[in-house]
Scaffold this active site. Structure first.
Site, PDB file in Angstrom:
ATOM      1  N   LYS A  93      -2.395   4.798   3.048  1.00  0.00           N
ATOM      2  CA  LYS A  93      -1.408   3.759   2.699  1.00  0.00           C
ATOM      3  C   LYS A  93      -0.018   4.384   2.571  1.00  0.00           C
ATOM      4  CE  LYS A  93      -0.945   2.600  -1.752  1.00  0.00           C
ATOM      5  NZ  LYS A  93       0.409   2.739  -2.309  1.00  0.00           N
ATOM      6  N   ASN A  94       0.055   5.546   1.926  1.00  0.00           N
ATOM      7  CA  ASN A  94       1.366   6.132   1.631  1.00  0.00           C
ATOM      8  C   ASN A  94       1.974   6.895   2.793  1.00  0.00           C
ATOM      9  OD1 ASN A  94       1.150   4.956  -0.816  1.00  0.00           O
ATOM     10  ND2 ASN A  94       0.760   6.835  -1.970  1.00  0.00           N
ATOM     11  N   CYS A 130       7.527  -0.713 -12.478  1.00  0.00           N
ATOM     12  CA  CYS A 130       6.138  -1.139 -12.306  1.00  0.00           C
ATOM     13  C   CYS A 130       5.369  -0.614 -13.519  1.00  0.00           C
ATOM     14  CB  CYS A 130       5.567  -0.612 -10.995  1.00  0.00           C
ATOM     15  SG  CYS A 130       5.181   1.123 -11.059  1.00  0.00           S
ATOM     16  N   ARG A 155      10.606   3.851 -12.237  1.00  0.00           N
ATOM     17  CA  ARG A 155      10.675   4.020 -10.765  1.00  0.00           C
ATOM     18  C   ARG A 155      12.096   3.795 -10.238  1.00  0.00           C
ATOM     19  NH1 ARG A 155       5.403   3.210  -8.874  1.00  0.00           N
ATOM     20  NH2 ARG A 155       5.974   4.375  -7.014  1.00  0.00           N
ATOM     21  N   ASP A 188      -1.577  10.730  -8.223  1.00  0.00           N
ATOM     22  CA  ASP A 188      -2.371   9.565  -7.802  1.00  0.00           C
ATOM     23  C   ASP A 188      -3.870   9.779  -7.977  1.00  0.00           C
ATOM     24  OD1 ASP A 188      -0.221   8.556  -5.025  1.00  0.00           O
ATOM     25  OD2 ASP A 188      -0.023   8.397  -7.196  1.00  0.00           O
ATOM     26  N   ARG A 193      -4.448  -3.478  -3.399  1.00  0.00           N
ATOM     27  CA  ARG A 193      -3.167  -2.998  -2.872  1.00  0.00           C
ATOM     28  C   ARG A 193      -3.351  -1.720  -2.068  1.00  0.00           C
ATOM     29  NH1 ARG A 193       1.930  -3.136  -6.681  1.00  0.00           N
ATOM     30  NH2 ARG A 193       2.625  -2.268  -4.715  1.00  0.00           N
TER      31      ARG A 193
HETATM   32  C1  EPZ Z   1       5.273   7.870  -3.987  1.00  0.00           C
HETATM   33  O1  EPZ Z   1       6.025   7.043  -4.864  1.00  0.00           O
HETATM   34  C2  EPZ Z   1       3.914   7.208  -3.844  1.00  0.00           C
HETATM   35  N1  EPZ Z   1       4.069   5.879  -3.255  1.00  0.00           N
HETATM   36  C3  EPZ Z   1       3.238   7.099  -5.215  1.00  0.00           C
HETATM   37  O2  EPZ Z   1       1.918   6.564  -5.012  1.00  0.00           O
HETATM   38  C4  EPZ Z   1       3.096   8.514  -5.789  1.00  0.00           C
HETATM   39  O3  EPZ Z   1       2.528   8.427  -7.082  1.00  0.00           O
HETATM   40  C5  EPZ Z   1       4.481   9.176  -5.866  1.00  0.00           C
HETATM   41  O4  EPZ Z   1       5.098   9.179  -4.555  1.00  0.00           O
HETATM   42  C6  EPZ Z   1       4.403  10.617  -6.354  1.00  0.00           C
HETATM   43  O5  EPZ Z   1       3.576  11.350  -5.518  1.00  0.00           O
HETATM   44  C7  EPZ Z   1       4.257   5.779  -1.928  1.00  0.00           C
HETATM   45  O6  EPZ Z   1       4.312   6.766  -1.210  1.00  0.00           O
HETATM   46  C8  EPZ Z   1       4.408   4.395  -1.389  1.00  0.00           C
HETATM   47  P1  EPZ Z   1       8.701   9.647  -6.199  1.00  0.00           P
HETATM   48  P2  EPZ Z   1       7.621   7.290  -5.032  1.00  0.00           P
HETATM   49  O7  EPZ Z   1      10.008   9.173  -5.695  1.00  0.00           O
HETATM   50  O8  EPZ Z   1       8.205   7.735  -3.754  1.00  0.00           O
HETATM   51  C9  EPZ Z   1      11.464   9.793 -10.051  1.00  0.00           C
HETATM   52  C10 EPZ Z   1       0.122   5.096  -5.364  1.00  0.00           C
HETATM   53  O9  EPZ Z   1      -0.656   5.019  -6.328  1.00  0.00           O
HETATM   54  N2  EPZ Z   1      12.536   9.286  -9.199  1.00  0.00           N
HETATM   55  O10 EPZ Z   1       8.115  10.904  -5.638  1.00  0.00           O
HETATM   56  O11 EPZ Z   1       8.188   6.093  -5.689  1.00  0.00           O
HETATM   57  C11 EPZ Z   1      10.330   8.797 -10.261  1.00  0.00           C
HETATM   58  O12 EPZ Z   1      10.637   7.900 -11.317  1.00  0.00           O
HETATM   59  C12 EPZ Z   1       1.609   5.280  -5.604  1.00  0.00           C
HETATM   60  O13 EPZ Z   1      -0.237   5.058  -4.151  1.00  0.00           O
HETATM   61  C13 EPZ Z   1      13.833   9.178  -9.728  1.00  0.00           C
HETATM   62  O14 EPZ Z   1      14.072   9.468 -10.894  1.00  0.00           O
HETATM   63  O15 EPZ Z   1       7.612   8.494  -6.072  1.00  0.00           O
HETATM   64  C14 EPZ Z   1       9.155   9.700 -10.584  1.00  0.00           C
HETATM   65  O16 EPZ Z   1       9.220  10.055 -11.960  1.00  0.00           O
HETATM   66  C15 EPZ Z   1       1.972   5.206  -7.082  1.00  0.00           C
HETATM   67  N3  EPZ Z   1      14.835   8.714  -8.926  1.00  0.00           N
HETATM   68  C16 EPZ Z   1       9.429  10.947  -9.740  1.00  0.00           C
HETATM   69  O17 EPZ Z   1      10.823  10.896  -9.393  1.00  0.00           O
HETATM   70  C17 EPZ Z   1      14.615   8.373  -7.604  1.00  0.00           C
HETATM   71  O18 EPZ Z   1      15.589   7.969  -6.915  1.00  0.00           O
HETATM   72  C18 EPZ Z   1       8.623  11.014  -8.448  1.00  0.00           C
HETATM   73  O19 EPZ Z   1       8.788   9.771  -7.805  1.00  0.00           O
HETATM   74  C19 EPZ Z   1      13.310   8.489  -7.092  1.00  0.00           C
HETATM   75  C20 EPZ Z   1      12.288   8.956  -7.897  1.00  0.00           C
END
Ligand code: EPZ
Length: 436
Positions: free
Chosen positions: A22-23, A124, A129, A320, A412
């Protein structure tokens, strides 16, 4: 509202094929916007997040052909983004609010058209996020961005984004994907440092290269993208879902059994395999007809040893899979300490596991799990995607019947999980309607 009903205490045996990731599929779908030619994506999981992303692309003006495979677990989707400007280049709130990865259309729209209006995704269950790192880097590439009535209103006065040398403040999967896509059509060269290294990033990069992009440093924390004038169509198969595969491994580790995963990439699961081996599970890997096979064995009466685990960006232990491994650790002898370092609120499954009889406590971003705890079936409620998978795993272990409510969360990200578990001998039924 659908629910799953599980009669626990049954070990799992047999073969199960892992669906596409999915990701990986979500950013690959967004990448379609970078070209006016048709892009075909294969092995997309038949889950609601994928359907939502296709709807977002159709709302932007893309044409889409969707075919389901015979099991109904995967989709082949052919999309073409050749008439978007007349549709206004807006990703609507009613779709984005249900699937936050829609923010991934922002980079491609700005790169190709120089303007975009994308609803802010909002938070969420697992955390706020934010997308500040996406927006900050795009502004450095020449975008002017304002937040107006909950929408990101962006445009590029110079017409084309320009390359930058950028270091992300923290590792972000989504920000790395958005900026890598934006950079493919920017003028000049973009260097992204402290880039995420998840396998899904490399898969997206391979699609982009297949569309004519010039990217160096794939699978490394430094990505160098040389902008090109245009990208062409492509036919791409996304990688198998390491999180779905890991969920099955955790189910066998918790419930016991002997299961072979087909169409899996063991190298994408090294941190989990290492942890489960140290708990007491046995693994074998071999080449199968449809890619690698990974076999996991754990005798139901075999004692599991408690282990500590902390989540971190790839190749560390994936956030995850944190919830799923908590269900396993409830069955390990001793005290296990789980540290969640990525998201601020990703322990909601703990309260539901306690209702099933788990012995654990939460202290901030740390969970202390004491085991083994005999689990007894009851009704529990899913709160987010991976929490729902964890409750299913706990239900497979628990004595008696477990009902997992609100499994729209599960739908999802997992295509037909209950059907795949039934094929492994689990006594699990969906009630209330059906998804795949
Ligand atoms: C991706 O989310 C995945 N989703 C998530 O999987 C996964 O948990 C996550 O990466 C971490 O591996 C998809 O790929 C669709 P991040 P993403 O940006 O990109 C902070 C699932 O269960 N952050 O790597 O949203 C954020 O709050 C889902 O399949 C900022 O502060 O995650 C988090 O604490 C859940 N500012 C950390 O970075 C930003 O602009 C990592 O988030 C972006 C992120």
């Amino acid at each position: 509202m659908d629910r799953l009903v599980i009669d626990g205490g049954v070990a799992l045996h047999g073969h199960v094929a892992v669906s596409g990731a999915k990701n990986a599929a979500l950013p690959c779908l967004a990448a379609v916007l970078l070209s006016s030619e048709a892009v075909t994506l294969r092995h997309l999981p038949a889950v609601s997040d994928i359907r939502t992303m296709v709807k977002v692309l159709q709302a932007l003006g893309c044409s889409a052909e969707v075919e389901k495979d015979e099991d109904g677990f995967e989709l082949v989707v052919t999309l073409r983004a050749d008439d978007l400007e007349s549709h206004g280049l807006q990703a609507p709130y009613e779709l984005v609010k249900t699937m936050r990865a829609s923010i991934l259309v922002l980079g491609p729209l700005l790169a190709r058209f120089g303007r975009a209006s994308v609803s802010l995704p909002g938070g969420c269950a697992i955390g706020a996020r934010p997308v500040n790192m996406h927006l900050e880097a795009l502004e450095r590439m020449g975008a002017v961005i304002a937040i107006d009535k909950g929408y990101v209103e962006a445009h590029v006065p110079a017409g084309k984004l320009h390359g930058i040398d950028h270091t992300f403040d923290k590792v972000s999967v989504g920000a790395t994907e958005n900026l890598m896509m934006a950079a493919t059509l920017a003028t000049g060269t973009t260097v992204l440092r402290n880039a995420a290294q998840e396998p899904e990033i490399a898969d997206l990069a391979h699609l982009l290269v297949g569309m004519g992009a010039r990217i160096e440093g794939i699978d490394s924390p430094v990505l160098t993208i040389h902008g090109v004038a245009a990208l062409h169509g492509c036919d791409h198969a996304v990688i198998p879902d390491r999180i779905e595969a890991g969920t099955f491994l955790c189910a066998v580790a918790a419930a016991g059994g002997d299961v072979v995963l087909d169409r899996v990439i063991p190298d994408h699961l090294r941190s989990l395999i290492d942890l489960l081996e140290r708990l007491g599970c046995a693994f074998t890997e071999r080449q199968g007809q449809d890619g690698m096979q990974l076999r996991i064995q754990r005798e139901p009466n075999q004692r599991l040893r408690a282990k500590d685990v902390a989540t971190s960006p790839y190749p560390g232990f994936p956030t995850d899979l944190q919830a799923q491994v908590m269900a396993v650790l409830t069955q390990a002898s001793g005290i296990s300490v789980i540290k969640e370092t990525i998201f601020e609120n990703r322990f909601q499954h703990a309260m539901e596991l306690e209702r099933l009889g788990a012995n654990l406590r939460i202290e901030g971003h740390t969970a202390i799990v004491a085991g083994p705890s005999p689990l007894k079936g009851c009704t529990v409620m899913a709160t987010d995607l991976r929490a729902s998978a964890t409750l299913v795993i706990a239900g497979l272990v628990a004595e008696g019947q477990t009902t997992v409510d609100r499994i729209y969360h599960l739908d999802r990200g997992y295509a037909g999980l209950e059907r795949k578990l039934q094929s492994l001998g689990a006594r699990i039924q969906r009630q209330g309607g059906g998804s795949v």
